[in-house]
Design an enzyme around this catalytic site. Structure first.
Site, PDB file in Angstrom:
ATOM      1  N   CYS A 148       0.806  -1.228   0.000  1.00 24.17           N
ATOM      2  CA  CYS A 148       0.000   0.000   0.000  1.00 24.17           C
ATOM      3  C   CYS A 148       0.834   1.271   0.000  1.00 24.17           C
ATOM      4  CB  CYS A 148      -0.956  -0.005   1.192  1.00 24.17           C
ATOM      5  SG  CYS A 148      -0.165  -0.384   2.774  1.00 24.17           S
ATOM      6  N   HIS A 241      -2.132   6.974   3.848  1.00 28.78           N
ATOM      7  CA  HIS A 241      -0.726   6.936   4.204  1.00 28.78           C
ATOM      8  C   HIS A 241      -0.042   8.224   3.742  1.00 28.78           C
ATOM      9  CE1 HIS A 241      -1.310   2.963   5.504  1.00 28.78           C
ATOM     10  NE2 HIS A 241      -0.705   2.280   4.565  1.00 28.78           N
TER      11      HIS A 241
END
Length: 348
Positions: A148, A241
């Site tokens: 990710c 993120h």
């Protein structure tokens, strides 16, 4: 494609955090239709609404909730399978499905570094799908979605590599809680805290981009040759993120030219107008305090990468900040985009 002609698909690991995001994104997909759901033996035989501890803010679609959960065995009618399985079991299960003739698009780490498995970001390395021809799965195949954090990082690096070359990259990640799994299962001490360890994460961030950005060499990838150093932290953010990146380039350039390069970046998914492809893969913000996950993680269906704070660096050449949605672009959405490209190329 009309609703009647949508391609039936199955989801492995449907009750977990990635599995739920697959359900959410696929439930109204114009090309794919959820026909089968698979999970562990304890969930098999139950209706999905009874087996899943649904925690997403969007409601569980009624029609999906009525589907009977099956075991993760290759006896399904759907020949396209999305895997959100835990890495403890994903490797063997995905291999069995591929050998049985299923097209497996995996979000798990197990097959990412296999020589003949594409580690795919559709805007970056669509040619790597050629590796499927060298897999020994007959009509089946495995395509892997990257880590990710890696997806956001590589989307930012690709235009720099193509235009200026890369010698070295340093990245410090601040990764959202949702990347750790089901919020009611994980136990992270994140109140008033930062956890400077995500087990196994730093090695993925340091090696996966080298394969993704590498050159297709018949039945394998010749990894690109530059160094990446990564430090990965878990922070108390729900989704999205954030990554602080430093780069050393091979060619001299300017801040203005780099920003222009990012803004102009477009690739095959945009040309093909794939359903989940972002209109602009990269959004650059001139506001000093951006990007921030709270405000920019959902840009363009959650599939775009937001970049900001580009400036010169006293050790490297330049530094900047990235934010991307880890469970959409970085997980289920990225895997679905891989499947869309496979359909467009006639693989599905």
């Amino acid at each position: 494609m009309s609703n009647q002609n949508r391609i039936p698909v199955a989801i492995l690991g449907c009750t977990g955090s990635v599995g739920q995001k697959f359900v959410e994104l696929l439930s109204k997909h114009p090309w794919f239709e959820i026909k089968e759901l698979c999970a562990s033996d304890k969930s098999a035989g139950k209706k999905y609404k009874e087996a899943v501890d649904w925690f997403l803010p969007s409601p569980l679609p009624d029609i999906v909730g009525e589907i009977l959960v099956q075991k993760c065995e290759p006896v399904l009618q759907s020949k396209v399978v999305f895997s959100g399985l835990d890495s403890d079991v994903a490797g063997d299960v995905e291999t069995k499905f591929a050998k049985a003739g299923y097209k497996v698009i995996s979000n798990s780490k197990n097959h990412r570094m296999d020589d003949n498995v594409p580690l795919l970001i559709p805007e970056v390395n669509p040619d790597h799908l050629e590796l499927i021809k060298f897999q020994n799965y007959g009509q089946g195949c495995i395509v892997a979605n990257p880590n990710c954090s890696v997806i956001g990082l590589v989307l930012a690096l690709k235009p720099l590599l193509d235009n200026f070359g890369l010698e070295a990259v340093n990245v410090v990640t601040m990764q959202a809680v949702s990347g750790a799994g089901h919020p009611r299962v994980i136990n992270l001490d994140l109140e008033d805290n930062v956890i400077p360890l995500i087990k196994g994460e730093e090695s993925k961030v340091e090696i996966e981009p080298l394969k993704i950005l590498g050159r297709l060499n018949k039945d394998r990838i010749s990894f690109i040759n530059f160094k990446i150093s990564a430090q990965c932290n878990r922070v108390n953010v729900s989704d999205g993120h954030t990554e602080c990146v430093q780069v050393k380039l091979k060619k001299k350039t300017s801040v203005e030219k780099i920003i222009q390069t990012w803004k102009e970046f477009s690739s095959l998914p945009q040309e093909l107008k794939l359903p989940l492809s972002p209109t602009k893969p990269i959004n650059y913000s001139d506001e000093d305090s951006f990007p921030q996950p709270k405000y920019q993680r959902n840009f363009d269906k959650g599939m775009a990468v937001s970049i900001g704070r580009l400036r010169t660096d006293s050790i490297f050449d330049y530094r900047f900040v990235i934010t991307s949605h880890n469970t959409v672009r970085g997980a289920a959405g990225g895997a679905i985009l891989c499947a869309e490209l496979m359909k467009a190329k006639g693989i599905i």
